[in-house]
Write an enzyme that holds these catalytic residues in place. Structure first.
Site, short mmCIF file in Angstrom:
data_model
loop_
_atom_site.label_atom_id
_atom_site.label_comp_id
_atom_site.label_asym_id
_atom_site.label_seq_id
_atom_site.Cartn_x
_atom_site.Cartn_y
_atom_site.Cartn_z
N GLY A 240 43.33 52.22 43.24
CA GLY A 240 43.27 51.87 41.82
C GLY A 240 44.48 52.22 40.99
O GLY A 240 44.52 51.92 39.80
N PRO A 275 44.98 53.13 48.48
CA PRO A 275 45.78 52.35 47.56
C PRO A 275 46.14 50.98 48.13
O PRO A 275 46.49 50.87 49.30
CB PRO A 275 47.06 53.20 47.41
CG PRO A 275 47.16 53.91 48.73
CD PRO A 275 45.76 54.16 49.19
N ARG A 277 47.33 47.93 45.56
CA ARG A 277 48.30 47.40 44.62
C ARG A 277 49.59 48.23 44.55
O ARG A 277 50.68 47.70 44.55
CB ARG A 277 47.64 47.36 43.23
CG ARG A 277 48.41 46.59 42.19
CD ARG A 277 47.77 46.76 40.82
NE ARG A 277 46.36 46.46 40.77
CZ ARG A 277 45.85 45.26 40.49
NH1 ARG A 277 46.63 44.25 40.25
NH2 ARG A 277 44.54 45.08 40.45
N CYS A 343 44.87 20.26 38.21
CA CYS A 343 44.21 19.53 37.12
C CYS A 343 43.16 20.39 36.42
O CYS A 343 41.96 20.14 36.53
CB CYS A 343 43.59 18.27 37.67
SG CYS A 343 44.83 17.26 38.49
N TYR A 372 47.29 40.95 45.67
CA TYR A 372 46.28 39.95 45.29
C TYR A 372 46.94 38.64 44.87
O TYR A 372 46.48 37.97 43.95
CB TYR A 372 45.36 40.51 44.18
CG TYR A 372 44.81 41.88 44.54
CD1 TYR A 372 43.83 42.01 45.51
CD2 TYR A 372 45.31 43.04 43.95
CE1 TYR A 372 43.35 43.26 45.88
CE2 TYR A 372 44.84 44.30 44.31
CZ TYR A 372 43.85 44.40 45.27
OH TYR A 372 43.38 45.64 45.64
N1 LLP Z 1 39.17 50.61 47.62
C1 LLP Z 1 38.17 49.81 47.21
C2 LLP Z 1 36.79 50.16 47.56
C3 LLP Z 1 38.44 48.65 46.45
O1 LLP Z 1 37.45 47.87 46.04
C4 LLP Z 1 39.79 48.35 46.10
C5 LLP Z 1 40.11 47.14 45.32
C6 LLP Z 1 40.80 49.22 46.56
C7 LLP Z 1 40.46 50.35 47.30
C8 LLP Z 1 42.25 48.99 46.25
O2 LLP Z 1 42.51 49.04 44.88
P1 LLP Z 1 44.01 48.99 44.33
O3 LLP Z 1 44.69 50.24 44.77
O4 LLP Z 1 44.65 47.79 44.91
O5 LLP Z 1 43.86 48.88 42.86
N2 LLP Z 1 42.08 40.86 42.63
C9 LLP Z 1 42.20 41.85 41.60
C10 LLP Z 1 42.03 43.26 42.11
C11 LLP Z 1 40.73 43.50 42.83
C12 LLP Z 1 40.60 44.90 43.40
C13 LLP Z 1 39.44 45.01 44.31
N3 LLP Z 1 39.24 46.29 44.93
C14 LLP Z 1 43.54 41.66 40.90
O6 LLP Z 1 44.28 40.73 41.24
O7 LLP Z 1 43.87 42.39 39.98
#
Ligand code: LLP
Length: 419
Positions: A240, A275, A277, A343, A372
């Site tokens: 996150g 992590p 993103r 479209c 993503y």
């Molecule tokens: N762990 C779990 C249980 C998750 O659901 C997620 C992301 C992560 C880790 C990784 O989170 P990050 O470090 O990437 O924030 N498509 C959306 C983001 C969806 C995130 C879903 N879960 C976007 O483009 O912003």
């Protein structure tokens, strides 16, 4: 611009390769990934936790390309997966099973069997129903599934409603107050080895406070459950961490690491992080070509060959991505509608974005597209899928060719009674 993408003599480069050369070699739209940038991000995380019992498991969903997984697996990272498909990719990319975490809202029986047969590190379980099913499947195979129970700490966080996951009423995890009873039941199941608690409160979180609030609640529950006699040894804090789209996050990874280490010091438990993103978002750009410049009395539409089918984040989340001309242009900035060829009026990248006077045939780079991005691309409108390239210093490889339209329908069958 991040360290991986810089301008030289007015031309945008990915590391040491000029983007126009890549557009020429791979066609457009093309995602251009920086291997050096990904390594740098992973190194920053590993360094921040060096010497501590902290496992970094890359959230495969952010970019599941085998090349990206190989790069991270080669640096010793584990993988956080959410489906049998992601487990298969992680294994194919050379990640040892004992570094794989299997999370995800609902694991089906076949996926559980795959994880158990491979002997993965941990199952992050989301409900009592799923726990019971996993217990039965594991017993039948003569195995014990190492389980971290995902709790919902009821903390609101995340860059957008659609990516916040830790509030009451979200579909994720079990209410934190139920965790103790569920783990007590888990401890009686032959097929389950309760090992820890898991939480993930959302994505693109740009402040430290919600993380700390959630982790404190999780650790309170963790301690209480242990005192109740269930021997937990791991705490998984999810992912996150926010990155810079428009504004930089208000904390660094070193700040985050200090907070985590402070909260967990003396706990006698391993920490798992997931992590996605942070590792990839700023390490890829989407290069697209303007098919038309369409001018009306009131608006200037730059119509690209990339659309919401290529990068859906602006359409879906109202997300901001920097947009840069690949070759710098002089002259005044003019408000520009940067749109795709699909479209739908939701098919846009930016509205009224100040840009130099871009013309038909010009290349643009849509920045921060590494997380993503390509993974959420689709065949909508049957346009050829984006190509993908990985750059490392002066070398680059086309890691996914532009997907020809024929490949989109190669698995489709027309029933004989329609022929
Ligand atoms: N762990 C779990 C249980 C998750 O659901 C997620 C992301 C992560 C880790 C990784 O989170 P990050 O470090 O990437 O924030 N498509 C959306 C983001 C969806 C995130 C879903 N879960 C976007 O483009 O912003």
């Amino acid at each position: 611009m991040t360290g991986s993408f810089t301008r030289r003599d007015g031309v945008l480069y990915a590391e040491d390769v000029a983007l126009p050369a890549i557009a020429e070699a791979a066609g457009t739209p093309v995602y251009v990934n920086s291997a050096g940038g990904m390594r740098r991000q992973a190194r920053a995380l590993l360094d921040a936790f060096a010497g501590h019992d902290v496992r970094i498991c890359y959230a495969v969903k952010a970019n599941h390309h085998l090349a990206v997984l190989r790069l991270f697996a080669g640096m010793g990272l584990g993988m956080d997966t959410v489906s049998g498909g992601e487990i298969a990719r992680a294994l194919k990319a050379g990640c040892p099973p004992e570094r794989i975490v299997f999370a995800g809202v609902a694991k089906d029986t076949d996926e559980m069997r795959l994880g158990l047969a491979q002997g993965i590190f941990q199952f992050n379980v989301e409900s009592i129903e799923e726990l019971r099913r996993l217990g039965q499947v594991a017993s039948a195979m003569g195995r014990r599934a190492p389980v971290a129970l995902r709790v919902n700490p009821d903390v609101a966080a995340g860059g957008h409603d659609k990516i916040s996951t830790g509030k009451k009423g979200d579909k994720f995890g079990v209410p934190i107050e139920d965790a103790s009873a569920i783990l007590a039941e888990a401890a009686t199941m032959a097929g389950i080895e309760p090992v820890g608690l898991h939480c993930h409160i959302g994505s693109q979180i740009t402040e430290l406070a919600p993380f700390e609030a959630a982790y404190r609640r999780v650790l309170e529950a963790f301690t209480a459950i242990r005192e109740g006699g269930v021997e937990l040894t791991r705490v998984d804090f999810g992912g996150g961490f926010g990155v810079r789209y428009q504004e930089p996050p208000k904390f660094t990874i070193a700040d985050y690491a200090r907070m985590v280490l402070r909260l967990t010091s003396g706990l006698g438990a391993s920490v798992v992080l997931e992590p996605g993103r942070f590792l990839v978002a700023e390490q890829a750009v989407l290069v697209a070509r303007a098919i038309y410049l369409k001018e009306t009395a009131t608006h200037r539409f730059l119509v690209l060959d990339a659309g919401m089918n290529t990068l859906i984040r602006p359409a879906m989340y109202g997300a901001w991505h920097d947009i840069l001309p690949v070759v710098a242009k002089d002259g005044p900035l003019v408000p520009t509608e940067v749109v795709g060829p699909i479209c739908e009026s939701s098919d846009f990248f930016a509205r009224g974005r100040p840009l130099p006077r871009m013309m038909e045939g010009d290349l643009v780079a849509i920045m921060q597209a590494g997380a993503y991005g390509s993974v959420m691309a689709s065949d909508y409108n049957s346009r050829p899928g984006p190509a993908e390239v990985m750059v490392d210093g002066e070398r680059f490889t086309v890691i996914t060719p532009r997907r020809a339209v024929e490949r989109q329908y190669e698995d489709e069958t027309v029933p004989p009674w329609l022929e």
